[in-house]
Design a protein around this motif. Structure first.
Motif, PDB file in Angstrom:
ATOM      1  N   PHE A  69       3.158  16.760   5.641  1.00  0.00           N
ATOM      2  CA  PHE A  69       2.763  16.174   4.360  1.00  0.00           C
ATOM      3  C   PHE A  69       1.973  14.900   4.650  1.00  0.00           C
ATOM      4  N   ASN A  70       1.046  14.583   3.764  1.00  0.00           N
ATOM      5  CA  ASN A  70       0.190  13.400   3.982  1.00  0.00           C
ATOM      6  C   ASN A  70       0.348  12.384   2.873  1.00  0.00           C
ATOM      7  N   PHE A  71       0.514  11.141   3.278  1.00  0.00           N
ATOM      8  CA  PHE A  71       0.592  10.052   2.295  1.00  0.00           C
ATOM      9  C   PHE A  71      -0.279   8.902   2.782  1.00  0.00           C
ATOM     10  N   ASN A  72      -0.328   7.859   2.004  1.00  0.00           N
ATOM     11  CA  ASN A  72      -1.099   6.702   2.465  1.00  0.00           C
ATOM     12  C   ASN A  72      -0.407   6.028   3.642  1.00  0.00           C
ATOM     13  N   LYS A  73       0.907   6.138   3.659  1.00  0.00           N
ATOM     14  CA  LYS A  73       1.669   5.535   4.736  1.00  0.00           C
ATOM     15  C   LYS A  73       3.061   6.161   4.766  1.00  0.00           C
ATOM     16  N   VAL A  74       3.650   6.274   5.957  1.00  0.00           N
ATOM     17  CA  VAL A  74       5.046   6.728   6.032  1.00  0.00           C
ATOM     18  C   VAL A  74       5.841   5.687   6.820  1.00  0.00           C
ATOM     19  N   PHE A  75       6.943   5.249   6.259  1.00  0.00           N
ATOM     20  CA  PHE A  75       7.809   4.270   6.929  1.00  0.00           C
ATOM     21  C   PHE A  75       8.992   4.998   7.556  1.00  0.00           C
ATOM     22  N   SER A  76       9.235   4.694   8.828  1.00  0.00           N
ATOM     23  CA  SER A  76      10.345   5.365   9.494  1.00  0.00           C
ATOM     24  C   SER A  76      11.654   4.640   9.177  1.00  0.00           C
ATOM     25  N   THR A  77      12.749   5.174   9.701  1.00  0.00           N
ATOM     26  CA  THR A  77      14.071   4.671   9.318  1.00  0.00           C
ATOM     27  C   THR A  77      14.336   3.240   9.768  1.00  0.00           C
ATOM     28  N   ASN A  78      13.640   2.794  10.828  1.00  0.00           N
ATOM     29  CA  ASN A  78      13.997   1.454  11.310  1.00  0.00           C
ATOM     30  C   ASN A  78      13.096   0.339  10.780  1.00  0.00           C
ATOM     31  N   GLU A  79      12.262   0.626   9.766  1.00  0.00           N
ATOM     32  CA  GLU A  79      11.422  -0.457   9.257  1.00  0.00           C
ATOM     33  C   GLU A  79      12.209  -1.340   8.284  1.00  0.00           C
ATOM     34  N   THR A  80      11.948  -2.635   8.416  1.00  0.00           N
ATOM     35  CA  THR A  80      12.747  -3.596   7.649  1.00  0.00           C
ATOM     36  C   THR A  80      12.228  -3.714   6.213  1.00  0.00           C
ATOM     37  N   GLN A  81      13.025  -4.360   5.383  1.00  0.00           N
ATOM     38  CA  GLN A  81      12.617  -4.592   3.995  1.00  0.00           C
ATOM     39  C   GLN A  81      11.308  -5.394   3.961  1.00  0.00           C
ATOM     40  N   GLN A  82      11.167  -6.328   4.905  1.00  0.00           N
ATOM     41  CA  GLN A  82       9.963  -7.146   4.967  1.00  0.00           C
ATOM     42  C   GLN A  82       8.742  -6.269   5.288  1.00  0.00           C
ATOM     43  N   GLN A  83       8.917  -5.333   6.253  1.00  0.00           N
ATOM     44  CA  GLN A  83       7.800  -4.456   6.616  1.00  0.00           C
ATOM     45  C   GLN A  83       7.433  -3.517   5.467  1.00  0.00           C
ATOM     46  N   ILE A  84       8.440  -3.073   4.736  1.00  0.00           N
ATOM     47  CA  ILE A  84       8.176  -2.176   3.603  1.00  0.00           C
ATOM     48  C   ILE A  84       7.353  -2.912   2.548  1.00  0.00           C
ATOM     49  N   TYR A  85       7.679  -4.177   2.370  1.00  0.00           N
ATOM     50  CA  TYR A  85       7.028  -4.951   1.301  1.00  0.00           C
ATOM     51  C   TYR A  85       5.625  -5.451   1.685  1.00  0.00           C
ATOM     52  N   ALA A  86       5.392  -5.598   2.999  1.00  0.00           N
ATOM     53  CA  ALA A  86       4.185  -6.315   3.447  1.00  0.00           C
ATOM     54  C   ALA A  86       2.898  -5.867   2.752  1.00  0.00           C
ATOM     55  N   ASP A  87       2.718  -4.560   2.598  1.00  0.00           N
ATOM     56  CA  ASP A  87       1.464  -4.074   2.000  1.00  0.00           C
ATOM     57  C   ASP A  87       1.425  -4.222   0.486  1.00  0.00           C
ATOM     58  N   THR A  88       2.554  -4.590  -0.079  1.00  0.00           N
ATOM     59  CA  THR A  88       2.626  -4.667  -1.543  1.00  0.00           C
ATOM     60  C   THR A  88       2.134  -6.022  -2.050  1.00  0.00           C
ATOM     61  N   GLN A  89       2.168  -7.007  -1.153  1.00  0.00           N
ATOM     62  CA  GLN A  89       1.856  -8.367  -1.612  1.00  0.00           C
ATOM     63  C   GLN A  89       0.495  -8.494  -2.314  1.00  0.00           C
ATOM     64  N   PRO A  90      -0.572  -7.838  -1.797  1.00  0.00           N
ATOM     65  CA  PRO A  90      -1.858  -7.967  -2.494  1.00  0.00           C
ATOM     66  C   PRO A  90      -1.809  -7.482  -3.939  1.00  0.00           C
ATOM     67  N   LEU A  91      -0.923  -6.533  -4.211  1.00  0.00           N
ATOM     68  CA  LEU A  91      -0.801  -6.052  -5.595  1.00  0.00           C
ATOM     69  C   LEU A  91      -0.237  -7.149  -6.491  1.00  0.00           C
ATOM     70  N   ILE A  92       0.656  -7.936  -5.937  1.00  0.00           N
ATOM     71  CA  ILE A  92       1.284  -9.010  -6.711  1.00  0.00           C
ATOM     72  C   ILE A  92       0.236 -10.072  -7.032  1.00  0.00           C
ATOM     73  N   ARG A  93      -0.605 -10.328  -6.052  1.00  0.00           N
ATOM     74  CA  ARG A  93      -1.702 -11.272  -6.262  1.00  0.00           C
ATOM     75  C   ARG A  93      -2.590 -10.782  -7.411  1.00  0.00           C
ATOM     76  N   SER A  94      -2.826  -9.479  -7.452  1.00  0.00           N
ATOM     77  CA  SER A  94      -3.745  -9.000  -8.485  1.00  0.00           C
ATOM     78  C   SER A  94      -3.118  -9.063  -9.878  1.00  0.00           C
ATOM     79  N   VAL A  95      -1.778  -9.075  -9.966  1.00  0.00           N
ATOM     80  CA  VAL A  95      -1.148  -9.284 -11.278  1.00  0.00           C
ATOM     81  C   VAL A  95      -1.572 -10.656 -11.804  1.00  0.00           C
ATOM     82  N   LEU A  96      -1.628 -11.627 -10.885  1.00  0.00           N
ATOM     83  CA  LEU A  96      -2.032 -12.989 -11.282  1.00  0.00           C
ATOM     84  C   LEU A  96      -3.530 -13.071 -11.585  1.00  0.00           C
ATOM     85  N   ASP A  97      -4.260 -12.061 -11.147  1.00  0.00           N
ATOM     86  CA  ASP A  97      -5.692 -11.999 -11.483  1.00  0.00           C
ATOM     87  C   ASP A  97      -5.922 -11.266 -12.805  1.00  0.00           C
ATOM     88  N   GLY A  98      -4.843 -10.779 -13.420  1.00  0.00           N
ATOM     89  CA  GLY A  98      -4.977 -10.147 -14.733  1.00  0.00           C
ATOM     90  C   GLY A  98      -4.905  -8.627 -14.700  1.00  0.00           C
TER      91      GLY A  98
END
Ligand code: ADP
Length: 355
Positions: A69-98
């Motif tokens: 199966f293909n996705f934009n990204k696959v996180f394995s079992t040992n990735e931390t909460q911080q690693q899971i979130y890392a790519d999400t931060q730019p989306l949060i910035r864009s909320v502040l951009d409207g």
């Protein structure tokens, strides 16, 4: 402090990336084996670097036994909460951009949705989920812009249970205001002004306690409602006085397992049917958007009606799809991955463009 030019540059970067990758992304997360579970046999054969995951089905033989199966990204079992979130931060910035942003957690009960969104323990920052990290960043980034834009943040927490919308209950400190979301009345919904992450934490603790939780054969903590935390952001540009409005929906969906598996009868059967129907409606909306269909069937469920303005158009959507690697979950694992892939990637969710 961010300058006005820097804010504009970040916005331009996002526009460029949006053109390249599309507006909807899907990340898959594999839950580890839990203490007490045998971890001898996993249905995950391998995880590739380009967002590929190979699933092995022990019930099948030969070439039918494996599927990628293909996705934009696959996180394995040992990735931390911080690693899971890392790519999400730019989306949060864009909320502040409207922008309007929607982040979903999808998967069968027990696959790790709540772990990703809330985290296992609110008291330990290291294990915080996407919700808290998103809110923390929202406040931090807004502070760096305080010389340019003045922000107001209000939070609303609702759940959808058996196709009924319900606001968070038992908040006594705030004035009750029957609120609306996308034209729908939400009884007992509160738009709570928040100034810092702690305010949000306090609110979410109450929300978690109030979620409709019941027991099924699959998991005692199984949650049968969709929980939506909506963050409304309003920014006023100090020089021009112009207003921007952004919105972030953080959605922990009810378990996606099929009705027969949970041995449901009576009330539980009704719940499961409502859940299945609303998740199908979500899949239909997403695939209609991906096919650029002229008719998007938002009105087929409360879930898609509430999220209407954050799905499609200029909105940005991220779905975390969760799987449980145990052999006895293979049926749900395959149907979860198919939901995410067939509804999305095959029809232009941008995966091939990214890799
Ligand atoms: P769901 O919300 O999908 O029903 P949960 O988030 O409650 O599932 O997870 C089920 C169990 O698995 C919980 O005990 C949770 O702490 C554990 N779990 C889920 N994901 C992880 C993970 N990535 N690492 C460690 N434990 C996890």
């Amino acid at each position: 402090q961010e300058t006005k030019l820097e804010v504009k540059q970040v916005q331009a970067g996002w526009e460029e990336e949006r053109g390249r990758l599309g507006t909807i992304r899907v990340y898959c997360r594999v839950r580890p084996f839990l203490p007490g579970q045998s971890d001898g046999q996993s249905t995950v054969d391998y995880i590739g670097e380009n967002g590929n995951i190979m699933i092995v089905n022990p019930c099948k033989q030969g070439k039918d036994a494996r599927r990628v199966f293909n996705f934009n990204k696959v996180f394995s079992t040992n990735e931390t909460q911080q690693q899971i979130y890392a790519d999400t931060q730019p989306l949060i910035r864009s909320v502040l951009d409207g922008y309007k942003v929607c982040i979903f957690a999808y998967g069968q009960t027990g696959s790790g949705k709540t772990y990703t969104m809330s985290g296992p323990d609110l008291t330990t920052e290291e294990t915080w989920g996407v919700n808290y990290r998103a809110l923390r960043d929202l406040f931090q980034i807004s502070k760096t812009r305080m010389n340019i834009i003045e922000y107001e943040v209000r939070v609303q927490m609702i759940e959808i249970y058996n196709e009924q919308l319900q606001g968070i209950r038992n908040i006594t400190n705030y004035i009750r205001n029957n609120s609306q979301l996308n034209g729908l009345n939400v009884p007992d919904a509160y738009l709570v002004p928040v100034k810092c992450t702690q305010d949000v934490l306090d609110m979410m603790k109450i929300g978690q306690r109030n979620r409709a939780v019941g027991a099924t054969a699959l998991n005692e903590r199984s949650s049968h409602s969709h929980s939506i935390l909506t963050v409304h952001v309003q920014g006023k540009e100090l020089v021009s006085g112009s207003i921007l409005k952004g919105c972030l929906h953080l959605v922990d969906l009810a378990g996606s397992e099929r009705v027969d598996k949970s041995e449901a009868v009576g009330e539980r059967l009704k719940e499961a049917q409502h859940i299945n129907r609303s998740l199908s409606a979500l899949g239909d909306v997403i695939s209609a958007l991906a096919q650029k269909s002229t008719h998007i069937p938002y009105r087929n469920s409360k879930l898609t009606q509430v999220l209407q303005d954050s799905l499609g158009g200029h909105a940005k959507t991220l779905m975390f799809v969760h799987i449980n690697p145990e052999v006895n979950a293979i049926g749900e694992t395959v149907s979860t991955l198919k939901f995410a892939e067939e509804g999305c990637l095959d029809r232009a969710w941008g995966c091939t463009v990214e890799s």
